[in-house]
Design a protein around this motif. Sequence first.
Motif, PDB file in Angstrom:
ATOM      1  N   MET A   3       1.061  -1.221  -0.350  1.00  9.90           N
ATOM      2  CA  MET A   3       0.035   0.071   0.113  1.00  9.90           C
ATOM      3  C   MET A   3       0.947   1.308  -0.065  1.00  9.90           C
ATOM      4  SD  MET A   3      -2.772  -1.166   2.747  1.00  9.90           S
ATOM      5  CE  MET A   3      -4.065  -0.136   2.615  1.00  9.90           C
ATOM      6  N   VAL A   4       0.495   2.542  -0.737  1.00 10.23           N
ATOM      7  CA  VAL A   4       1.058   3.608  -0.953  1.00 10.23           C
ATOM      8  C   VAL A   4       0.529   4.600  -0.061  1.00 10.23           C
ATOM      9  CG1 VAL A   4       2.041   5.305  -2.452  1.00 10.23           C
ATOM     10  CG2 VAL A   4       1.888   2.808  -3.102  1.00 10.23           C
ATOM     11  N   GLY A   5       1.365   5.481   0.501  1.00 11.27           N
ATOM     12  CA  GLY A   5       0.806   6.730   1.159  1.00 11.27           C
ATOM     13  C   GLY A   5       1.496   7.023   2.605  1.00 11.27           C
ATOM     14  N   LYS A   6       1.854   5.882   3.218  1.00 10.91           N
ATOM     15  CA  LYS A   6       2.602   6.016   4.531  1.00 10.91           C
ATOM     16  C   LYS A   6       1.785   6.516   5.646  1.00 10.91           C
ATOM     17  CE  LYS A   6       7.089   6.563   2.177  1.00 10.91           C
ATOM     18  NZ  LYS A   6       8.277   7.444   1.917  1.00 10.91           N
ATOM     19  N   ASP A   7       0.518   6.336   5.490  1.00 10.01           N
ATOM     20  CA  ASP A   7      -0.434   6.628   6.533  1.00 10.01           C
ATOM     21  C   ASP A   7      -1.188   5.587   7.554  1.00 10.01           C
ATOM     22  OD1 ASP A   7      -1.549   6.032   4.299  1.00 10.01           O
ATOM     23  OD2 ASP A   7      -2.959   7.654   4.667  1.00 10.01           O
ATOM     24  N   ASN A   8      -0.691   4.384   7.301  1.00 10.38           N
ATOM     25  CA  ASN A   8      -1.129   3.246   7.865  1.00 10.38           C
ATOM     26  C   ASN A   8      -1.061   3.034   9.507  1.00 10.38           C
ATOM     27  OD1 ASN A   8      -2.527   2.648   5.584  1.00 10.38           O
ATOM     28  ND2 ASN A   8      -1.166   1.327   4.843  1.00 10.38           N
ATOM     29  N   HIS A   9       0.217   3.632   9.933  1.00  7.75           N
ATOM     30  CA  HIS A   9       0.745   3.388  11.241  1.00  7.75           C
ATOM     31  C   HIS A   9      -0.099   3.529  12.063  1.00  7.75           C
ATOM     32  CE1 HIS A   9       3.952   3.498  14.013  1.00  7.75           C
ATOM     33  NE2 HIS A   9       3.307   4.542  14.859  1.00  7.75           N
ATOM     34  N   ARG A  10      -0.975   4.344  12.219  1.00  6.36           N
ATOM     35  CA  ARG A  10      -1.945   4.597  13.413  1.00  6.36           C
ATOM     36  C   ARG A  10      -2.848   3.627  13.469  1.00  6.36           C
ATOM     37  NH1 ARG A  10      -4.084  10.406  12.719  1.00  6.36           N
ATOM     38  NH2 ARG A  10      -5.292   9.984  14.648  1.00  6.36           N
ATOM     39  N   ILE A  15      -0.567  -0.213  14.084  1.00  8.25           N
ATOM     40  CA  ILE A  15       0.240  -0.286  15.193  1.00  8.25           C
ATOM     41  C   ILE A  15      -0.508   0.154  16.455  1.00  8.25           C
ATOM     42  CG2 ILE A  15       2.336   0.856  16.373  1.00  8.25           C
ATOM     43  CD1 ILE A  15       2.824  -1.006  14.078  1.00  8.25           C
ATOM     44  N   GLU A  16      -1.341   1.113  16.458  1.00  5.45           N
ATOM     45  CA  GLU A  16      -1.990   1.889  17.645  1.00  5.45           C
ATOM     46  C   GLU A  16      -3.252   1.440  17.592  1.00  5.45           C
ATOM     47  OE1 GLU A  16      -1.570   6.043  17.425  1.00  5.45           O
ATOM     48  OE2 GLU A  16       0.600   6.100  17.345  1.00  5.45           O
ATOM     49  N   GLY A  17      -4.028   0.896  16.416  1.00  6.42           N
ATOM     50  CA  GLY A  17      -5.412   0.378  16.471  1.00  6.42           C
ATOM     51  C   GLY A  17      -6.376   1.491  16.476  1.00  6.42           C
ATOM     52  N   LYS A  18      -6.312   2.437  15.778  1.00  3.59           N
ATOM     53  CA  LYS A  18      -6.982   3.658  15.988  1.00  3.59           C
ATOM     54  C   LYS A  18      -7.902   3.895  14.588  1.00  3.59           C
ATOM     55  CE  LYS A  18      -4.574   6.444  19.053  1.00  3.59           C
ATOM     56  NZ  LYS A  18      -3.945   7.858  19.347  1.00  3.59           N
ATOM     57  N   TYR A  19      -9.149   4.375  14.641  1.00  4.32           N
ATOM     58  CA  TYR A  19      -9.716   4.735  13.403  1.00  4.32           C
ATOM     59  C   TYR A  19      -9.637   6.245  12.988  1.00  4.32           C
ATOM     60  CZ  TYR A  19     -11.991   0.592  14.665  1.00  4.32           C
ATOM     61  OH  TYR A  19     -12.209  -0.972  15.007  1.00  4.32           O
ATOM     62  N   TYR A  20      -9.528   6.663  12.028  1.00  8.51           N
ATOM     63  CA  TYR A  20      -9.200   8.080  11.616  1.00  8.51           C
ATOM     64  C   TYR A  20      -9.389   8.263  10.029  1.00  8.51           C
ATOM     65  CZ  TYR A  20      -4.665   6.218  10.388  1.00  8.51           C
ATOM     66  OH  TYR A  20      -3.642   5.304   9.810  1.00  8.51           O
ATOM     67  N   THR A  21      -9.206   9.762   9.805  1.00 10.31           N
ATOM     68  CA  THR A  21      -9.161  10.011   8.109  1.00 10.31           C
ATOM     69  C   THR A  21      -7.771  10.756   8.075  1.00 10.31           C
ATOM     70  OG1 THR A  21     -10.243  12.044   8.784  1.00 10.31           O
ATOM     71  CG2 THR A  21     -11.667  10.430   8.147  1.00 10.31           C
ATOM     72  N   GLY A  29     -10.308   6.972   4.840  1.00  6.12           N
ATOM     73  CA  GLY A  29     -10.814   6.624   5.894  1.00  6.12           C
ATOM     74  C   GLY A  29     -10.227   5.274   6.416  1.00  6.12           C
ATOM     75  N   LYS A  30      -9.562   5.473   7.377  1.00 10.08           N
ATOM     76  CA  LYS A  30      -8.671   3.987   7.885  1.00 10.08           C
ATOM     77  C   LYS A  30      -9.135   3.340   8.999  1.00 10.08           C
ATOM     78  CE  LYS A  30      -5.229   4.882   4.891  1.00 10.08           C
ATOM     79  NZ  LYS A  30      -4.427   4.176   4.155  1.00 10.08           N
ATOM     80  N   SER A  31      -9.221   2.218   9.168  1.00 13.94           N
ATOM     81  CA  SER A  31      -9.665   1.367  10.127  1.00 13.94           C
ATOM     82  C   SER A  31      -8.866   0.186  10.310  1.00 13.94           C
ATOM     83  CB  SER A  31     -11.251   0.804   9.958  1.00 13.94           C
ATOM     84  OG  SER A  31     -11.960   1.959   9.785  1.00 13.94           O
ATOM     85  N   PRO A  32      -8.567  -0.458  11.527  1.00 12.73           N
ATOM     86  CA  PRO A  32      -7.923  -1.239  11.766  1.00 12.73           C
ATOM     87  C   PRO A  32      -8.761  -2.797  11.796  1.00 12.73           C
ATOM     88  CG  PRO A  32      -7.987  -0.333  13.643  1.00 12.73           C
ATOM     89  CD  PRO A  32      -8.698   0.332  12.618  1.00 12.73           C
ATOM     90  N   ILE A  33      -8.246  -4.025  11.307  1.00 12.38           N
ATOM     91  CA  ILE A  33      -9.082  -5.342  11.373  1.00 12.38           C
ATOM     92  C   ILE A  33      -8.359  -6.012  12.646  1.00 12.38           C
ATOM     93  CG2 ILE A  33      -9.812  -7.277  10.064  1.00 12.38           C
ATOM     94  CD1 ILE A  33      -9.388  -5.821   7.392  1.00 12.38           C
ATOM     95  N   PHE A  34      -9.480  -6.496  13.418  1.00  9.57           N
ATOM     96  CA  PHE A  34      -9.080  -7.190  14.578  1.00  9.57           C
ATOM     97  C   PHE A  34      -9.721  -8.503  14.447  1.00  9.57           C
ATOM     98  CE2 PHE A  34      -9.339  -3.174  16.096  1.00  9.57           C
ATOM     99  CZ  PHE A  34      -7.862  -2.873  16.902  1.00  9.57           C
ATOM    100  N   ASN A  35      -8.849  -9.917  14.847  1.00 13.38           N
ATOM    101  CA  ASN A  35      -9.407 -11.010  14.874  1.00 13.38           C
ATOM    102  C   ASN A  35     -10.089 -11.346  16.246  1.00 13.38           C
ATOM    103  OD1 ASN A  35      -7.441 -11.179  16.831  1.00 13.38           O
ATOM    104  ND2 ASN A  35      -5.951 -12.640  15.588  1.00 13.38           N
ATOM    105  N   GLU A  36     -10.596 -12.652  16.348  1.00 17.00           N
ATOM    106  CA  GLU A  36     -11.372 -12.971  17.518  1.00 17.00           C
ATOM    107  C   GLU A  36     -10.573 -12.743  18.737  1.00 17.00           C
ATOM    108  OE1 GLU A  36     -12.649 -16.921  16.788  1.00 17.00           O
ATOM    109  OE2 GLU A  36     -14.281 -16.165  15.165  1.00 17.00           O
ATOM    110  N   SER A  37      -9.203 -12.735  18.804  1.00 17.25           N
ATOM    111  CA  SER A  37      -8.614 -12.612  19.931  1.00 17.25           C
ATOM    112  C   SER A  37      -8.228 -11.363  20.097  1.00 17.25           C
ATOM    113  CB  SER A  37      -7.094 -13.526  19.655  1.00 17.25           C
ATOM    114  OG  SER A  37      -7.290 -14.628  19.465  1.00 17.25           O
ATOM    115  N   GLY A  38      -8.592 -10.371  19.199  1.00 21.93           N
ATOM    116  CA  GLY A  38      -8.312  -8.693  19.563  1.00 21.93           C
ATOM    117  C   GLY A  38      -6.998  -8.289  18.891  1.00 21.93           C
ATOM    118  N   GLU A  39      -6.331  -9.016  18.190  1.00 22.55           N
ATOM    119  CA  GLU A  39      -5.012  -8.885  17.553  1.00 22.55           C
ATOM    120  C   GLU A  39      -5.368  -8.048  15.965  1.00 22.55           C
ATOM    121  OE1 GLU A  39      -3.095 -12.475  17.238  1.00 22.55           O
ATOM    122  OE2 GLU A  39      -2.621 -12.455  19.478  1.00 22.55           O
TER     123      GLU A  39
END
Length: 517
Positions: free
Chosen positions: A99-106, A109-115, A128-138
Amino acid sequence: MVLVLSLAFLIIILLTASFTYLESKQIEEQKGRLALKISKTISFMPEVIKAFQTKDPAAIIQPTVDKIGKEIEAEFIVVGNKEGIRYSHPIPERIGKKMVGKDNHRALIEGKYYTSKAVGSLGPSLRGKSPIFNESGEIIGIVSVGFLVEDINEQVFHNVIRVAIISLVVLLIAIVGSILLSRSIRKDTMGLEPYQIATLYTERDAILQSIREGILAYNKTGLVTMINQPAINLLNIKGSSPHLKIKDLLPDKNLYQVFKTGKSQIDQEMLLENKTVIMTRTPIFHKDEVKGVVASFRDKTEIEQMLNTISEVQRYSEDLRAQNHEFTNKLYVLSGLLQLGEYDEAVQMIQNETTDFEIKNQILFNQIEDSRVQAILLGKMGKSSEKKIRFEIDSNSSLEKLPDHIDLIHLIVIIGNLIDNAFEAVVNHSQNPEVTFFATDFGKDIIFEVQDNGIGIPEKNKPLLFNRGFTEKSSHVPRGYGLANVKEAVSKLEGIVEFQSEIGEGTVFTVYLPKEQ
């Protein structure tokens, strides 16, 4: 018109710019919230989470997000793993790449939802960026939903064009309204510009205040719309009131007659408290209709005083002519005696005249130093000689030059009238008519005294003596103004006038004038 148009144009520009700025911010926020909401929704989809546990997640994720992307009209929906490797992309050939843009860190790594805004493989975009969690919360991946900045700007531009068209219509309406307003104002102001109206008002006010006549204007409702200072003084108006009523100032039944007839009322006398005024009313026309009345008025007393002053000056001139006539007659007599050879009688006549003249001139020119008083007395000497009245100047008289505030008119009115009245009192009522004049400035007052040996003033007439129009003499010519004028002139100089009179013993008038006012 320019002012109104400039103001309207400025307001329209400010409102349009403000709307454009707020609209762009609002669209951007809406797109950002939409992108974030979609990315959150996809990140919580069970099939997407389960696809990460398969050998080929892209085979499951790509068809799913393609369908969602077509429904929401997003430019791209990219799903990547924790290392940022794409499992979906609008361009299938780019699946499996980083992926391009270098804006996936938050998100990763931090598990935050943001624009965020970044430049991706499709260009600058709002994401709009959202992390994907598994059933264990990882955190096992990321969802990125984006709208191109170019598309957002295009939407803003279309909205601005729509607003600009409305603003242009409003501006055209403002132009038409300004032209109509300008024409209406020009019609009401008779084509004058504001600065010309201000100049006219200033000039009008200066002219009104410089005129000695009282001037006021009032409308149909009786409200005074304009009044100058002489009118305020003449009407004795105290304080300042913006709502003066004409009926409270001028008690006259004909105040509104001009509105009915449209004709001027010229030089009408009106009794105002203790004054008689001469009033002229002139209608103010607008479109052949009487909109108001201008009333100008002046104190009749002042006019009478002016006429009396002119009369006194004329009388003074007549006195000088009488003196000239008397000396001319004496010269003719002297010439006749010389021609007849009556030299002794001619010499005797010259000696008598010279002796009498020297005595009077010694007092007049040596003891009375004011030239104006000298001139008046010289005139009265000639008049007394013509009327065969013995006119004496008291040898105890002494008078220096009078102060400047006592002018010639005052002296003519005071001294002239008192001496003339004394002449009239003795000319037909005494066997040896005699009038004596005395003047002194010893002390703080200047004193003039005129004494006659006439019949005196009856007791009943003494209280009326200084009333205007009162006279003891019968004549077809209006009389009774001399002593009234003396009283007014003395009052103006802040002095007093007194008299003493006994029947058969004559009368003495005494005037006291302060040297300093």
